[in-house]
Design a protein around this motif. Structure first.
Motif, PDB file in Angstrom:
ATOM      1  N   LEU A   1      27.381  47.704  54.442  1.00  0.00           N
ATOM      2  CA  LEU A   1      28.780  48.013  54.133  1.00  0.00           C
ATOM      3  C   LEU A   1      28.950  49.449  53.647  1.00  0.00           C
ATOM      4  O   LEU A   1      29.944  50.101  53.984  1.00  0.00           O
ATOM      5  N   ARG A   2      28.005  49.945  52.879  1.00  0.00           N
ATOM      6  CA  ARG A   2      28.091  51.339  52.435  1.00  0.00           C
ATOM      7  C   ARG A   2      28.056  52.297  53.616  1.00  0.00           C
ATOM      8  O   ARG A   2      28.859  53.232  53.708  1.00  0.00           O
ATOM      9  N   SER A   3      27.139  52.062  54.520  1.00  0.00           N
ATOM     10  CA  SER A   3      27.021  52.927  55.698  1.00  0.00           C
ATOM     11  C   SER A   3      28.273  52.843  56.566  1.00  0.00           C
ATOM     12  O   SER A   3      28.790  53.865  57.038  1.00  0.00           O
ATOM     13  N   LEU A   4      28.786  51.635  56.753  1.00  0.00           N
ATOM     14  CA  LEU A   4      29.970  51.440  57.578  1.00  0.00           C
ATOM     15  C   LEU A   4      31.184  52.122  56.963  1.00  0.00           C
ATOM     16  O   LEU A   4      31.923  52.855  57.644  1.00  0.00           O
ATOM     17  N   TYR A   5      31.399  51.911  55.689  1.00  0.00           N
ATOM     18  CA  TYR A   5      32.544  52.502  55.000  1.00  0.00           C
ATOM     19  C   TYR A   5      32.475  54.029  54.994  1.00  0.00           C
ATOM     20  O   TYR A   5      33.461  54.722  55.282  1.00  0.00           O
ATOM     21  N   GLN A   6      31.300  54.572  54.692  1.00  0.00           N
ATOM     22  CA  GLN A   6      31.141  56.022  54.646  1.00  0.00           C
ATOM     23  C   GLN A   6      31.383  56.654  56.011  1.00  0.00           C
ATOM     24  O   GLN A   6      32.012  57.711  56.126  1.00  0.00           O
ATOM     25  N   THR A   7      30.897  55.988  57.064  1.00  0.00           N
ATOM     26  CA  THR A   7      31.063  56.535  58.411  1.00  0.00           C
ATOM     27  C   THR A   7      32.520  56.512  58.844  1.00  0.00           C
ATOM     28  O   THR A   7      33.056  57.513  59.345  1.00  0.00           O
TER      29      THR A   7
ATOM     30  N   THR B   1      32.012  40.633  46.130  1.00  0.00           N
ATOM     31  CA  THR B   1      33.053  40.768  45.112  1.00  0.00           C
ATOM     32  C   THR B   1      32.881  42.060  44.324  1.00  0.00           C
ATOM     33  O   THR B   1      33.856  42.782  44.058  1.00  0.00           O
ATOM     34  N   GLU B   2      31.636  42.373  43.980  1.00  0.00           N
ATOM     35  CA  GLU B   2      31.356  43.599  43.226  1.00  0.00           C
ATOM     36  C   GLU B   2      31.655  44.848  44.051  1.00  0.00           C
ATOM     37  O   GLU B   2      32.249  45.812  43.550  1.00  0.00           O
ATOM     38  N   LEU B   3      31.252  44.863  45.311  1.00  0.00           N
ATOM     39  CA  LEU B   3      31.486  46.021  46.166  1.00  0.00           C
ATOM     40  C   LEU B   3      32.971  46.265  46.382  1.00  0.00           C
ATOM     41  O   LEU B   3      33.444  47.405  46.368  1.00  0.00           O
ATOM     42  N   ALA B   4      33.737  45.187  46.573  1.00  0.00           N
ATOM     43  CA  ALA B   4      35.176  45.326  46.784  1.00  0.00           C
ATOM     44  C   ALA B   4      35.871  45.878  45.543  1.00  0.00           C
ATOM     45  O   ALA B   4      36.854  46.623  45.643  1.00  0.00           O
ATOM     46  N   ALA B   5      35.351  45.536  44.384  1.00  0.00           N
ATOM     47  CA  ALA B   5      35.985  45.944  43.127  1.00  0.00           C
ATOM     48  C   ALA B   5      35.585  47.348  42.686  1.00  0.00           C
ATOM     49  O   ALA B   5      36.360  48.022  42.003  1.00  0.00           O
ATOM     50  N   THR B   6      34.397  47.812  43.102  1.00  0.00           N
ATOM     51  CA  THR B   6      33.873  49.052  42.537  1.00  0.00           C
ATOM     52  C   THR B   6      33.620  50.179  43.536  1.00  0.00           C
ATOM     53  O   THR B   6      33.715  51.348  43.170  1.00  0.00           O
ATOM     54  N   GLU B   7      33.296  49.858  44.778  1.00  0.00           N
ATOM     55  CA  GLU B   7      32.837  50.903  45.699  1.00  0.00           C
ATOM     56  C   GLU B   7      33.617  51.020  46.992  1.00  0.00           C
ATOM     57  O   GLU B   7      33.807  52.119  47.508  1.00  0.00           O
ATOM     58  N   ILE B   8      34.040  49.897  47.553  1.00  0.00           N
ATOM     59  CA  ILE B   8      34.574  49.905  48.917  1.00  0.00           C
ATOM     60  C   ILE B   8      35.982  49.316  48.908  1.00  0.00           C
ATOM     61  O   ILE B   8      36.171  48.095  49.033  1.00  0.00           O
ATOM     62  N   PRO B   9      36.995  50.163  48.749  1.00  0.00           N
ATOM     63  CA  PRO B   9      38.373  49.662  48.625  1.00  0.00           C
ATOM     64  C   PRO B   9      38.904  49.001  49.889  1.00  0.00           C
ATOM     65  O   PRO B   9      39.884  48.244  49.819  1.00  0.00           O
ATOM     66  N   THR B  10      38.292  49.267  51.036  1.00  0.00           N
ATOM     67  CA  THR B  10      38.772  48.671  52.291  1.00  0.00           C
ATOM     68  C   THR B  10      38.075  47.347  52.606  1.00  0.00           C
ATOM     69  O   THR B  10      38.322  46.752  53.662  1.00  0.00           O
ATOM     70  N   LEU B  11      37.219  46.894  51.706  1.00  0.00           N
ATOM     71  CA  LEU B  11      36.501  45.633  51.914  1.00  0.00           C
ATOM     72  C   LEU B  11      37.396  44.450  51.559  1.00  0.00           C
ATOM     73  O   LEU B  11      37.980  44.388  50.478  1.00  0.00           O
ATOM     74  N   VAL B  12      37.492  43.498  52.508  1.00  0.00           N
ATOM     75  CA  VAL B  12      38.272  42.280  52.302  1.00  0.00           C
ATOM     76  C   VAL B  12      37.327  41.088  52.477  1.00  0.00           C
ATOM     77  O   VAL B  12      37.027  40.689  53.598  1.00  0.00           O
ATOM     78  N   PRO B  13      36.826  40.525  51.369  1.00  0.00           N
ATOM     79  CA  PRO B  13      35.894  39.395  51.499  1.00  0.00           C
ATOM     80  C   PRO B  13      36.634  38.071  51.694  1.00  0.00           C
ATOM     81  O   PRO B  13      37.655  37.823  51.062  1.00  0.00           O
ATOM     82  N   PHE B  14      36.105  37.255  52.585  1.00  0.00           N
ATOM     83  CA  PHE B  14      36.573  35.888  52.768  1.00  0.00           C
ATOM     84  C   PHE B  14      35.401  34.953  52.494  1.00  0.00           C
ATOM     85  O   PHE B  14      34.248  35.348  52.573  1.00  0.00           O
ATOM     86  N   THR B  15      35.719  33.706  52.186  1.00  0.00           N
ATOM     87  CA  THR B  15      34.694  32.665  52.160  1.00  0.00           C
ATOM     88  C   THR B  15      35.141  31.539  53.068  1.00  0.00           C
ATOM     89  O   THR B  15      36.229  30.983  52.908  1.00  0.00           O
ATOM     90  N   ASN B  16      34.308  31.227  54.039  1.00  0.00           N
ATOM     91  CA  ASN B  16      34.578  30.125  54.951  1.00  0.00           C
ATOM     92  C   ASN B  16      34.016  28.849  54.342  1.00  0.00           C
ATOM     93  O   ASN B  16      32.796  28.671  54.293  1.00  0.00           O
ATOM     94  N   PRO B  17      34.877  27.948  53.881  1.00  0.00           N
ATOM     95  CA  PRO B  17      34.379  26.740  53.211  1.00  0.00           C
ATOM     96  C   PRO B  17      33.727  25.749  54.169  1.00  0.00           C
ATOM     97  O   PRO B  17      33.013  24.848  53.744  1.00  0.00           O
ATOM     98  N   GLY B  18      33.972  25.894  55.442  1.00  0.00           N
ATOM     99  CA  GLY B  18      33.393  24.992  56.419  1.00  0.00           C
ATOM    100  C   GLY B  18      34.433  24.511  57.415  1.00  0.00           C
ATOM    101  O   GLY B  18      35.641  24.582  57.133  1.00  0.00           O
ATOM    102  N   PRO B  19      33.960  24.073  58.576  1.00  0.00           N
ATOM    103  CA  PRO B  19      32.566  24.005  59.002  1.00  0.00           C
ATOM    104  C   PRO B  19      31.944  25.392  59.130  1.00  0.00           C
ATOM    105  O   PRO B  19      32.666  26.366  59.320  1.00  0.00           O
ATOM    106  N   ASN B  20      30.624  25.434  59.008  1.00  0.00           N
ATOM    107  CA  ASN B  20      29.920  26.700  58.976  1.00  0.00           C
ATOM    108  C   ASN B  20      29.094  26.918  60.233  1.00  0.00           C
ATOM    109  O   ASN B  20      28.804  26.002  60.975  1.00  0.00           O
TER     110      ASN B  20
END
Length: 256
Positions: A20-26, A52-71
């Motif tokens: 994610l760091r490499s992707l965001y920086q690029t 959660t930590e990256l979205a809050a501190t380093e990567i403002p364009t990160l949108v985390p989801f959690t897929n509860p299932g099926p997986n």
């Protein structure tokens, strides 16, 4: 044009941060408006915490989801494809195997040509693979040869997940059927069969440094075959019911 990047992640605690760091920086370096949508596929390790930590501190364009299932890989990608907000969307891997610079080339090619999709090829001139397991490479080349022969297409890297689609293309190839890695074949084959234009750009692939691949080759043969047959049947028997419609012609042509 806003770019969305959909990344499925299952137990990728070690790989996800450098990816994610490499992707965001690029993407930021090239000034590409974007969002990075990571679907945590109900991981059992610390993947969600890291996101959660990256979205809050380093990567403002990160949108985390959690897929509860099926997986499963396909379900995780589909979860992101139902929720992205961009004008185009790329499927990108969490394990550092895909190169963000290649994604920039995909994006620029789409902007330049107006194509409905941009596909990468690791096997054309300019493409490369690093530390590709020999058995996996053999199976890959055989599988892609079969796809080419059965579908009557020239494109030689259908099984590679790393591709870019316009939003209209994603909407036009729904509904999705594949719950597993066979989604990587379903998306491009449906786009081709339904008349969406595409360009091919050489890209690179590097074997993961951490963790293990989630692809189980023995389990996937019949699933790939099912999707291949589904797309073949649609190509010859659907009477064009699902093909892309344009103002000037009933279908578009493939751009190569």
């Amino acid at each position: 044009m806003k770019l969305s990047v959909v990344i499925p992640a299952y137990n990728e605690e070690e790989s996800i941060t450098p990816t994610l760091r490499s992707l965001y920086q690029t993407l930021s370096k090239y000034g590409i408006p974007h969002e990075i949508c990571v679907t945590n596929d109900n991981s059992k390790d610390g993947t969600l915490r890291v996101l959660t930590e990256l979205a809050a501190t380093e990567i403002p364009t990160l949108v985390p989801f959690t897929n509860p299932g099926p997986n499963g890989f396909g379900y995780a990608v589909r979860y992101g494809l139902e929720r992205f907000t961009g004008d185009c969307v790329a499927v990108f891997m969490a394990d550092m195997s895909d190169d963000p610079e290649d994604l920039v080339r995909y994006y620029e090619k789409m902007m330049e040509t107006g194509s409905d999709a941009v596909f990468g090829s690791r096997w054309e001139k300019g493409g490369k693979v690093v530390d590709y397991p020999p058995l996996k490479k053999f199976i890959n080349r055989v599988a892609n040869f079969i796809v080419r022969m059965v579908m009557g297409i020239r494109y030689n890297d259908t099984t590679n997940a790393f591709k870019l689609y316009k939003r209209e293309t994603i909407e036009g190839i729904k509904p999705f059927l594949s719950p597993h890695f066979n989604l990587t074949v379903e998306l491009p084959l449906k786009a081709i069969v339904r008349g969406y234009t595409y360009e091919v750009v050489p890209n690179s692939w590097t074997n993961r440094k951490y963790g293990e691949s989630k692809l189980k080759i023995k389990e996937m043969g019949s699933r790939y075959f099912f999707i291949l047959m589904y797309c073949l049947i649609e190509k010859y028997f659907s009477q064009g019911d699902f093909r892309k419609k344009t103002a000037s012609t009933p279908t578009s042509t493939v751009s190569r």
